[in-house]
Design an enzyme around this catalytic site. Structure first.
Site, mmCIF file in Angstrom:
data_model
loop_
_atom_site.group_PDB
_atom_site.id
_atom_site.type_symbol
_atom_site.label_atom_id
_atom_site.label_comp_id
_atom_site.label_asym_id
_atom_site.label_seq_id
_atom_site.Cartn_x
_atom_site.Cartn_y
_atom_site.Cartn_z
ATOM 1 N N THR A 175 81.341 41.553 69.952
ATOM 2 C CA THR A 175 82.054 42.520 69.115
ATOM 3 C C THR A 175 83.241 43.189 69.809
ATOM 4 O OG1 THR A 175 80.492 44.213 69.822
ATOM 5 C CG2 THR A 175 80.000 43.116 67.747
ATOM 6 N N GLY A 191 73.711 42.042 72.607
ATOM 7 C CA GLY A 191 72.350 41.583 72.265
ATOM 8 C C GLY A 191 71.265 42.175 73.141
ATOM 9 N N GLY A 192 71.563 43.295 73.798
ATOM 10 C CA GLY A 192 70.635 43.908 74.752
ATOM 11 C C GLY A 192 69.289 44.297 74.162
ATOM 12 N N TRP A 252 78.488 44.429 76.666
ATOM 13 C CA TRP A 252 78.953 44.415 75.271
ATOM 14 C C TRP A 252 80.214 45.210 74.997
ATOM 15 C CZ3 TRP A 252 78.885 49.021 72.555
ATOM 16 C CH2 TRP A 252 77.992 50.022 72.974
ATOM 17 N N ASP A 320 67.377 53.695 77.144
ATOM 18 C CA ASP A 320 68.505 52.955 76.551
ATOM 19 C C ASP A 320 69.849 53.567 76.918
ATOM 20 O OD1 ASP A 320 69.651 50.809 75.169
ATOM 21 O OD2 ASP A 320 69.882 51.998 73.352
HETATM 22 CA CA CA Z 1 71.148 49.196 74.509
#
Ligand code: CA
Length: 588
Positions: A175, A191-192, A252, A320
């Site tokens: 992206t 895609g984590g 990403w 996260d």
């Molecule tokens: Ca993440």
């Protein structure tokens, strides 16, 4: 996630705006200083998002008017996060669902449009967004949600080449805007949340041929010119067993490039799964459970992909707190060459540009709970009581202790880029003040399935705001001014020599602030939430400003109690272009 099948063809509507000149490496290198074009994501590969233009300034901003608008069309209006690229009469923007548009920059008329043919079963985690294109030679480049990179003829939109970055069925997507350095198109991956492995890849811009790959999780092998190069890190130094094989660390967001040290820097996302107890046997000692190089910034040689240095913001990450946020190259007030980044974990870091060594870290959001501070080596002083509990220690073995952590997993700052003004010395940081209930659960890896081992609910922590645009002095960490916004901020920031700071809000306002005081000087209601990236340029002696409007992104999908607070916002998909007419430039 919904899938959409659309024709994979580009339609050339007019050829009247043919590009006169190919974009060269020299053009990219001077992009930050060139006011008549925008050739890179970040308005220069240092990612400062600073324009030396001062035609438009604090005294005449009230005269900024819409010049034209462009609708992305389509039946599905989703998050619009693009940054325009402008070269020789054409503007290139990307849209949701992997679309690319070439627009006549003077009239707003479409020149051509390319819609990627997306397969069924794509797995974008956080809306079907795209963050912009790249330009080099006679081609434009952008990534698609099925984890591919496409090169198109800039004049016609005809596909020159199209390459697979990774397998979308395993959860990979793409992206961010590609980075171009010395004729190489450099990409990361997304895609984590699916147990993918973060990687950076470099391709020949002309042919699309793969030159090097650098996976960012220890134990994986890199490649150079089709052969194995070096292993990333040391196998099992910081990962137990086989977990490194599905270790996450998605790269990403786009990278930055520092020509002074010939270094590209990419960030890496959360280690997978989220449940940190599964990645660290028992109570790890020293650095053995750090899970390198997830949640890190990684400096690499652009010619080979070899790692020069790394800095891990959150070792043994368990909330996260992806380490992907952009690294901005700048000079501090003493002239030292630095990197700065505002991390998801709530700390603003300054690193040495040459070797990535830690210089300082200060909180840029309030009430951070997971760490008590950052030590002199840049390592967090963990508040272990604020780590989500180990499910295997729970009575039923199914759900670990729930804790309330600040920031929320969407971060003190997420993807939306900050700006740096060499004039004021400040950074302008789009931040969010929020927290989350988070707990851990058992999980096993399954290809193409979410691989979290956690549950969560995001909650506001203040009654009057979540979003907070802050002017931060990088030398002291001091917040010079703050603009509070009800909804979470999700748009990029830009600053100018005219003393202006631009950003947008989910409520739809495009706003210009005074760079020294934070006073709101001008605003325009765009009709949908802004999650795009503003730019400014000069054309025929007039200064233009542009931003895309179109609400979406991760907040409405993942925002828990916060998502309910913003679900009245209208979807959209309109690029707005403003200008200061010549006759009003001197008026005030
Ligand atoms: Ca993440």
């Amino acid at each position: 996630m919904k899938k959409l099948i659309i024709a994979g063809i580009a339609t050339a509507l007019t050829m009247s705006s043919a590009l006169a000149e190919d974009v060269t490496e020299a053009d990219l290198a001077k992009d930050a200083a060139t006011t008549t074009s925008i050739l890179t994501n970040g308005m220069g590969r240092h990612l400062q998002r600073y324009s030396p233009l001062e035609t438009l300034n604090k005294d005449n901003i009230e005269n900024l008017l819409p010049a034209w608008a462009f609708s992305l069309g389509g039946e599905k209006q989703r998050g619009q996060e693009t940054q325009p690229i402008i070269h020789d009469g054409l503007m290139f923007i990307t849209g949701s669902y992997s679309r690319l548009y070439a627009i006549d920059v003077k009239t707003g008329k479409e020149v051509w449009q390319y819609d990627a043919r997306l397969p069924e079963g794509i797995l974008p985690c956080c809306d079907v967004v795209n963050r912009g294109a790249a330009i080099y030679g006679d081609k434009v480049y952008f990534g698609t949600l099925d984890a591919r990179i496409v090169a198109l003829d800039a004049k016609t939109g005809k596909v020159a080449w199209r390459k697979k970055i990774a397998d979308y069925k395993a959860g990979y997507s793409y992206t961010s805007a590609p980075l171009i350095v010395n004729g190489l198109v450099i990409t990361g991956n997304s895609g984590g949340e699916f147990g993918i492995v973060g990687e950076v890849q470099a391709r020949d811009a002309e042919t699309g041929e793969l030159v090097w790959t650098r996976p960012v999780i220890e134990g994986h092998m890199g490649t150079l010119n089709g052969k194995e190069s070096t292993m990333t890190g040391t196998l099992n130094a910081t990962w137990p067993g086989d977990l490194w094989k599905t270790g996450g660390g998605a790269t990403w967001l786009g990278g930055s490039y520092d020509i002074d040290t010939d270094t590209i820097v990419f960030g890496s996302g959360n280690p997978a799964p989220w449940n940190s107890w599964l990645r660290s046997a028992g109570n790890p000692k020293g650095t053995e459970g750090d899970n390198l190089y997830a949640a890190s910034r990684i400096g690499m040689d652009p010619a080979t992909g070899e790692i020069k240095w790394h800095f891990q913001t959150t070792p043994r990450e368990g909330w996260d707190y992806d380490g992907v946020n952009e690294m901005v190259a700048y000079k501090d007030r003493d002239g030292n060459k630095r990197w700065a980044t505002a991390d998801r974990n709530g700390y603003f870091y300054v690193l040495n540009r040459e070797d990535g060594k830690f210089v300082s870290a200060t909180p840029f959001v309030k009430n951070i709970s997971w760490a008590k501070g950052i030590d002199e080596n840049g390592r967090p002083i963990f508040n272990e009581a604020n780590r989500p509990g180990d499910p295997s220690a729970a009575a039923d073995g199914k759900k670990g202790e729930t804790i309330f952590a600040v920031p929320s997993f969407l971060g003190g700052k997420n993807w939306m880029p900050m700006a740096h003004s060499p004039k004021t010395g400040n950074f302008y940081v789009p931040s969010n003040e929020w927290g989350m209930d988070i707990w851990n659960e058992p999980v096993t890896y399954k290809k193409g399935a979410a691989y979290l081992g956690s549950g969560f609910t995001i909650k506001p922590i203040f009654e009057d705001h979540i979003g907070s645009l802050k002017a931060i002095d990088p030398d002291t960490g001091e917040t010079k001014w703050e603009y509070k916004n009800d909804a979470p901020l999700w748009a990029g920031v830009m600053t100018t020599a005219g003393g202006l700071v631009f950003t947008g809000t989910p409520e739809g306002e495009f706003i210009a602030f005074d760079d020294e005081t934070g006073e709101k000087l001008w605003s325009f209601q765009t009709g949908s939430g802004i999650v795009g990236q503003p730019v400014t340029w000069e054309q025929d002696g007039e200064q233009y400003v542009s931003v895309i409007s179109g609400w979406g992104g991760a907040v409405p999908l993942w925002g828990g109690e916060v998502a309910k607070k913003v679900n009245y916002l209208n979807q959209g998909g309109t690029l707005w272009v403003f200008k200061l007419p010549k006759q009003l430039a001197s008026a005030n």
